[in-house]
Design a protein around this motif. Sequence first.
Motif, PDB file in Angstrom:
ATOM      1  N   SER A 102       0.829  -1.205   0.000  1.00 52.25           N
ATOM      2  CA  SER A 102       0.000   0.000   0.000  1.00 52.25           C
ATOM      3  C   SER A 102       0.865   1.258   0.000  1.00 52.25           C
ATOM      4  CB  SER A 102      -0.892   0.013   1.245  1.00 52.25           C
ATOM      5  OG  SER A 102      -0.088   0.222   2.401  1.00 52.25           O
ATOM      6  N   THR A 103       0.212   2.407  -0.225  1.00 49.47           N
ATOM      7  CA  THR A 103       0.943   3.675  -0.121  1.00 49.47           C
ATOM      8  C   THR A 103       1.224   4.020   1.341  1.00 49.47           C
ATOM      9  OG1 THR A 103      -1.177   4.848  -0.348  1.00 49.47           O
ATOM     10  CG2 THR A 103       0.199   4.674  -2.318  1.00 49.47           C
ATOM     11  N   ASP A 104       0.502   3.422   2.295  1.00 52.17           N
ATOM     12  CA  ASP A 104       0.877   3.564   3.701  1.00 52.17           C
ATOM     13  C   ASP A 104       2.254   2.956   3.934  1.00 52.17           C
ATOM     14  OD1 ASP A 104      -1.506   4.787   4.306  1.00 52.17           O
ATOM     15  OD2 ASP A 104      -2.391   3.064   5.319  1.00 52.17           O
ATOM     16  N   THR A 105       2.463   1.766   3.371  1.00 49.42           N
ATOM     17  CA  THR A 105       3.769   1.118   3.487  1.00 49.42           C
ATOM     18  C   THR A 105       4.839   1.951   2.791  1.00 49.42           C
ATOM     19  OG1 THR A 105       2.784  -1.085   3.648  1.00 49.42           O
ATOM     20  CG2 THR A 105       5.085  -0.975   2.953  1.00 49.42           C
ATOM     21  N   THR A 106       4.490   2.550   1.653  1.00 49.59           N
ATOM     22  CA  THR A 106       5.421   3.443   0.968  1.00 49.59           C
ATOM     23  C   THR A 106       5.839   4.584   1.881  1.00 49.59           C
ATOM     24  OG1 THR A 106       4.316   2.985  -1.141  1.00 49.59           O
ATOM     25  CG2 THR A 106       5.788   4.886  -1.075  1.00 49.59           C
ATOM     26  N   ALA A 107       4.870   5.190   2.567  1.00 48.25           N
ATOM     27  CA  ALA A 107       5.173   6.305   3.466  1.00 48.25           C
ATOM     28  C   ALA A 107       6.134   5.875   4.565  1.00 48.25           C
ATOM     29  CB  ALA A 107       3.887   6.863   4.063  1.00 48.25           C
ATOM     30  N   ALA A 108       5.875   4.702   5.169  1.00 47.20           N
ATOM     31  CA  ALA A 108       6.751   4.205   6.232  1.00 47.20           C
ATOM     32  C   ALA A 108       8.148   3.891   5.700  1.00 47.20           C
ATOM     33  CB  ALA A 108       6.129   2.963   6.868  1.00 47.20           C
ATOM     34  N   LEU A 109       8.210   3.281   4.522  1.00 44.93           N
ATOM     35  CA  LEU A 109       9.490   2.927   3.918  1.00 44.93           C
ATOM     36  C   LEU A 109      10.299   4.168   3.556  1.00 44.93           C
ATOM     37  CD1 LEU A 109      11.386   0.774   2.700  1.00 44.93           C
ATOM     38  CD2 LEU A 109      10.045   0.925   0.590  1.00 44.93           C
ATOM     39  N   ARG A 110       9.665   5.123   2.885  1.00 42.82           N
ATOM     40  CA  ARG A 110      10.378   6.344   2.495  1.00 42.82           C
ATOM     41  C   ARG A 110      10.793   7.164   3.720  1.00 42.82           C
ATOM     42  NH1 ARG A 110      11.029   3.824  -1.476  1.00 42.82           N
ATOM     43  NH2 ARG A 110       9.983   4.115  -3.485  1.00 42.82           N
ATOM     44  N   ALA A 111       9.936   7.171   4.749  1.00 43.80           N
ATOM     45  CA  ALA A 111      10.284   7.892   5.984  1.00 43.80           C
ATOM     46  C   ALA A 111      11.561   7.323   6.593  1.00 43.80           C
ATOM     47  CB  ALA A 111       9.134   7.817   6.982  1.00 43.80           C
ATOM     48  N   ALA A 112      11.664   6.005   6.612  1.00 45.08           N
ATOM     49  CA  ALA A 112      12.873   5.369   7.137  1.00 45.08           C
ATOM     50  C   ALA A 112      14.083   5.687   6.254  1.00 45.08           C
ATOM     51  CB  ALA A 112      12.661   3.860   7.248  1.00 45.08           C
ATOM     52  N   GLU A 113      13.876   5.642   4.942  1.00 43.82           N
ATOM     53  CA  GLU A 113      14.994   5.848   4.015  1.00 43.82           C
ATOM     54  C   GLU A 113      15.555   7.267   4.076  1.00 43.82           C
ATOM     55  OE1 GLU A 113      14.428   2.920   0.257  1.00 43.82           O
ATOM     56  OE2 GLU A 113      12.895   4.449   0.472  1.00 43.82           O
ATOM     57  N   ILE A 114      14.671   8.258   4.168  1.00 45.91           N
ATOM     58  CA  ILE A 114      15.158   9.648   4.163  1.00 45.91           C
ATOM     59  C   ILE A 114      15.354  10.188   5.581  1.00 45.91           C
ATOM     60  CG2 ILE A 114      14.031  10.104   1.946  1.00 45.91           C
ATOM     61  CD1 ILE A 114      11.987  11.831   3.539  1.00 45.91           C
ATOM     62  N   GLU A 115      15.149   9.314   6.573  1.00 44.20           N
ATOM     63  CA  GLU A 115      15.321   9.669   7.991  1.00 44.20           C
ATOM     64  C   GLU A 115      14.383  10.807   8.403  1.00 44.20           C
ATOM     65  OE1 GLU A 115      19.494  10.355   8.578  1.00 44.20           O
ATOM     66  OE2 GLU A 115      20.016   8.273   8.115  1.00 44.20           O
ATOM     67  N   ALA A 116      13.125  10.667   8.002  1.00 44.51           N
ATOM     68  CA  ALA A 116      12.103  11.632   8.416  1.00 44.51           C
ATOM     69  C   ALA A 116      11.839  11.479   9.914  1.00 44.51           C
ATOM     70  CB  ALA A 116      10.818  11.419   7.633  1.00 44.51           C
TER      71      ALA A 116
END
Length: 239
Positions: free
Chosen positions: A141-155
């Motif tokens: 899902s795009t929820d998972t995308t948000a969590a993944l990208r947040a981890a990757e860019i250190e949000a």
Amino acid sequence: MLQPKYKRVILKLSGEALAGEVGYGITAPVISSVALQIRDIVELGAQVAVVVGGGNIWRGVSGSKQGMDRATADYMGMLATVLNALALQDALENIGVDTRVQTSIEMRQVAEPYIRRKAIRHLEKSRVVIFAAGTGNPYFSTDTTAALRAAEIEAEVILMAKNNVDGVYDADPKKVATATKFETLSYMDVLNKGLGVMDTTAITLCMDNKIPIVVFNISEEGNIKRAILGEEIGTIVEG
């Protein structure tokens, strides 16, 4: 000048939030309002990345239930998120906000491919980065995308923007008058109670990487700014 509590954030926008009361497609007043709110927090000095959903145009799960191949239906949903991302980019650039769209599926004529280091560099230059096409893989899902990208860019936080829902409740407040709103929740609370803040994969990613989630109503003007400043708004999921 007001200082944001969170310096680098992921704003998760559902497709439904962009549709507004119409419920389908992209509503110009809604997307303009979102763009203005994003500009406000950029001007505060926040680094903003956005993950957009596509449910206002197409939902892969719905297509699958109608007999369509699930992977094909999900890829169609990813393309729907690109439409929303380009519309949001246009709205932001019309009000002077430098913006880049990055997609997990390559389509170089309209957007950059997702490259983590490049995305971070854009953020450091005060550009808004919009992540589209989900993770590039079906079944996520795009929820998972948000969590993944947040981890990757250190949000530092994920801001979960909901349409006309001001937080997380123990029941659907639109259907149950006695529904109780949670001010704070732990990740395990969300999983154990099945509260549907995000899907299980996304919540687990946030828990593993200690990324807090603020669930709030985007329909109320200024709420993104309030969330960035750390005001008590909506429901916060952490710990």
